[in-house]
Design a protein around this motif. Sequence first.
Motif, PDB file in Angstrom:
ATOM      1  N   UNK A 187       0.852  -1.179   0.000  1.00  0.00           N
ATOM      2  CA  UNK A 187       0.000   0.000   0.000  1.00  0.00           C
ATOM      3  C   UNK A 187       0.890   1.231   0.000  1.00  0.00           C
ATOM      4  N   UNK A 188       0.789   2.045  -1.047  1.00  0.00           N
ATOM      5  CA  UNK A 188       1.612   3.248  -1.188  1.00  0.00           C
ATOM      6  C   UNK A 188       3.101   2.920  -1.101  1.00  0.00           C
ATOM      7  N   UNK A 189       3.471   1.822  -1.690  1.00  0.00           N
ATOM      8  CA  UNK A 189       4.876   1.443  -1.716  1.00  0.00           C
ATOM      9  C   UNK A 189       5.349   0.733  -0.466  1.00  0.00           C
ATOM     10  N   UNK A 190       4.505   0.601   0.541  1.00  0.00           N
ATOM     11  CA  UNK A 190       4.893  -0.066   1.783  1.00  0.00           C
ATOM     12  C   UNK A 190       4.109  -1.369   1.910  1.00  0.00           C
ATOM     13  N   UNK A 191       4.835  -2.422   2.221  1.00  0.00           N
ATOM     14  CA  UNK A 191       4.193  -3.728   2.318  1.00  0.00           C
ATOM     15  C   UNK A 191       3.465  -3.863   3.657  1.00  0.00           C
ATOM     16  N   UNK A 192       2.262  -4.416   3.612  1.00  0.00           N
ATOM     17  CA  UNK A 192       1.506  -4.703   4.833  1.00  0.00           C
ATOM     18  C   UNK A 192       2.170  -5.878   5.546  1.00  0.00           C
ATOM     19  N   UNK A 193       2.383  -5.711   6.835  1.00  0.00           N
ATOM     20  CA  UNK A 193       3.072  -6.745   7.611  1.00  0.00           C
ATOM     21  C   UNK A 193       2.095  -7.403   8.583  1.00  0.00           C
ATOM     22  N   UNK A 194       1.896  -8.704   8.438  1.00  0.00           N
ATOM     23  CA  UNK A 194       1.060  -9.486   9.356  1.00  0.00           C
ATOM     24  C   UNK A 194       1.983 -10.234  10.306  1.00  0.00           C
ATOM     25  N   UNK A 195       1.862  -9.970  11.594  1.00  0.00           N
ATOM     26  CA  UNK A 195       2.771 -10.593  12.563  1.00  0.00           C
ATOM     27  C   UNK A 195       2.260 -11.954  13.033  1.00  0.00           C
ATOM     28  N   UNK A 196       1.049 -11.998  13.561  1.00  0.00           N
ATOM     29  CA  UNK A 196       0.526 -13.279  14.047  1.00  0.00           C
ATOM     30  C   UNK A 196      -0.987 -13.233  14.126  1.00  0.00           C
ATOM     31  N   UNK A 197      -1.557 -14.389  14.431  1.00  0.00           N
ATOM     32  CA  UNK A 197      -3.023 -14.546  14.515  1.00  0.00           C
ATOM     33  C   UNK A 197      -3.371 -15.379  15.732  1.00  0.00           C
ATOM     34  N   UNK A 198      -4.520 -15.093  16.327  1.00  0.00           N
ATOM     35  CA  UNK A 198      -5.013 -15.897  17.441  1.00  0.00           C
ATOM     36  C   UNK A 198      -6.524 -15.996  17.349  1.00  0.00           C
ATOM     37  N   UNK A 199      -7.092 -17.033  17.954  1.00  0.00           N
ATOM     38  CA  UNK A 199      -8.544 -17.175  17.992  1.00  0.00           C
ATOM     39  C   UNK A 199      -9.062 -16.618  19.305  1.00  0.00           C
ATOM     40  N   UNK A 200      -9.870 -15.585  19.212  1.00  0.00           N
ATOM     41  CA  UNK A 200     -10.385 -14.938  20.421  1.00  0.00           C
ATOM     42  C   UNK A 200     -11.500 -15.750  21.059  1.00  0.00           C
ATOM     43  N   UNK A 201     -12.379 -16.354  20.223  1.00  0.00           N
ATOM     44  CA  UNK A 201     -13.496 -17.122  20.770  1.00  0.00           C
ATOM     45  C   UNK A 201     -14.057 -18.018  19.675  1.00  0.00           C
ATOM     46  N   UNK A 202     -14.972 -18.880  20.079  1.00  0.00           N
ATOM     47  CA  UNK A 202     -15.716 -19.717  19.142  1.00  0.00           C
ATOM     48  C   UNK A 202     -17.165 -19.235  19.129  1.00  0.00           C
ATOM     49  N   UNK A 203     -18.034 -20.013  18.461  1.00  0.00           N
ATOM     50  CA  UNK A 203     -19.476 -19.764  18.455  1.00  0.00           C
ATOM     51  C   UNK A 203     -19.859 -18.418  17.846  1.00  0.00           C
ATOM     52  N   UNK A 225       0.922  -4.458  11.050  1.00  0.00           N
ATOM     53  CA  UNK A 225       0.964  -3.043  10.694  1.00  0.00           C
ATOM     54  C   UNK A 225       0.130  -2.787   9.451  1.00  0.00           C
ATOM     55  N   UNK A 226      -0.588  -1.675   9.431  1.00  0.00           N
ATOM     56  CA  UNK A 226      -1.403  -1.233   8.297  1.00  0.00           C
ATOM     57  C   UNK A 226      -2.451  -2.270   7.880  1.00  0.00           C
ATOM     58  N   UNK A 227      -2.942  -3.044   8.828  1.00  0.00           N
ATOM     59  CA  UNK A 227      -3.889  -4.102   8.476  1.00  0.00           C
ATOM     60  C   UNK A 227      -5.235  -3.550   8.017  1.00  0.00           C
ATOM     61  N   UNK A 228      -5.520  -2.288   8.381  1.00  0.00           N
ATOM     62  CA  UNK A 228      -6.771  -1.693   7.898  1.00  0.00           C
ATOM     63  C   UNK A 228      -6.780  -1.558   6.380  1.00  0.00           C
ATOM     64  N   UNK A 229      -5.595  -1.594   5.782  1.00  0.00           N
ATOM     65  CA  UNK A 229      -5.494  -1.445   4.330  1.00  0.00           C
ATOM     66  C   UNK A 229      -5.626  -2.774   3.591  1.00  0.00           C
ATOM     67  N   UNK A 230      -5.766  -3.873   4.331  1.00  0.00           N
ATOM     68  CA  UNK A 230      -5.897  -5.163   3.663  1.00  0.00           C
ATOM     69  C   UNK A 230      -7.152  -5.174   2.789  1.00  0.00           C
TER      70      UNK A 230
END
Length: 465
Positions: free
Chosen positions: A396-412, A421-426
């Motif tokens: 995005x605008x020459x800068x790569x979006x960086x995804x660090x990690x993921x977790x599951x907050x809940x089920x159901x 960083x900049x995940x709103x631009x995904x």
Amino acid sequence: MTFTLAIIGRPNVGKSTLFNRLVGKKLALVDDRPGVTRDRREGEARLADLRFTIIDTAGLEEGASATLEGRMRAQTEAAIESADAILFMIDARVGVTPDDKYFADLVRRAGKKVVLAANKSEGKKGEAGLVESYELGLGDPVPLSAEHGEGLGELYDALLEALPEATQPPDEDEEATTDVEISADEDGSEADPTKPLRIAVVGRPNAGKSTLINRLLGEDRLLTGPEAGITRDSIGVEFRWRDREMKLFDTAGLRKRARVVDKLEKLAGADALRAVRFSEVVVLLLDSAIPFEKQDLTIADLAAREGRAVVIALGKWDAVDDPGTRLAKLREEAERLLPQIRGCPVVPVSGATGYGLEGLMRAVLEAHEVWNRRISTARLNRWLESAIDETPPPAVSGRRIKIRYMTQAKARPPYFILFGNQLEELPASYMRFLTNGLRKAFALPGTPIRISVRSGENPFDRGKK
């Protein structure tokens, strides 16, 4: 001890209004026109220190057994048979009618304890009808106003007199046991096999929802017939399937909103949507002759947006020609038309013959298990690392979006959080890529998947307006 009380009377005397007041919720649909209630509905009522089961019934009307009125009366007679006592209600403002006298004889022949209630007794208009009610020979009438809550003390006294043994308060040991059971029944975020599994059966009018539920129960518990739109209230029925407690909700048929102009149909539709929100698994029943109409897709999308596990049932399968080819084609259509619940089970059933019920309930239990599934953070991030290596997020605008990690907050349903960083631009396309990857890698078919993002703060943005 506890008891069961059935409210009986002509149409539009206020039975559903009293039912709602005693259960403390607006469960039954109420309208000024007569004949709103058709099925019998049960609820847990409270009146002072009394706790009992109350049954709201259809208004008693004369009619041949094959007519809709006759089938409604059969449902009311079944409620009378199962009740310990009967609350026979009249409209005090109208007075005693010939129908009241006719149905009072029916109630008297049932041989059950009867409490006579004269509803709408507030003001001078109800005084004459209250006096007339003595003609029925059912004892002293209880003057009531279900709308305003007047006369409930007199109703309490009448129930104590009619059912002296059943209305005795429990001893201290029984109260202590009840307290323990309630405290142990707290809700959690994971599947609890000791709790009834809540299932809502939804679909367009005349799809066969009530017929299917009756076949599952093995009795004519719900009103059925060739007429479209018979069901109005969302009726909850408890039953056991393979040692698992369940609660099935029969709902009114849902039509396109633009076509719904009748107030009562709007209320019935809202009641059906409420049943979807309080369910865990939604069974979308389609007519196999005309499946996947626009309204069917709208209902499926509604269930997905509410975060419910979805199972598609193809009803009236006994009338389908070449079932093998037809089933393969409809499963392909489900994958194509419903990507938000990709992998959703598609099960052929017939409420008329009982075909496919075993497969349907197996699919419901599996969908519920997927809906409650949790995935460890370690497994998630091993998958995430390989997914990003294979398909990195765009720049995005020459800068790569960086995804660090993921977790599951809940089920159901399964709910995941991405950090970086900049995940709103995904873009939405990449979020769909992650959703489909999660569904495939961790076997999450047919259940909605939620993903939210959280970005770290950029230190260079501090102080900027």
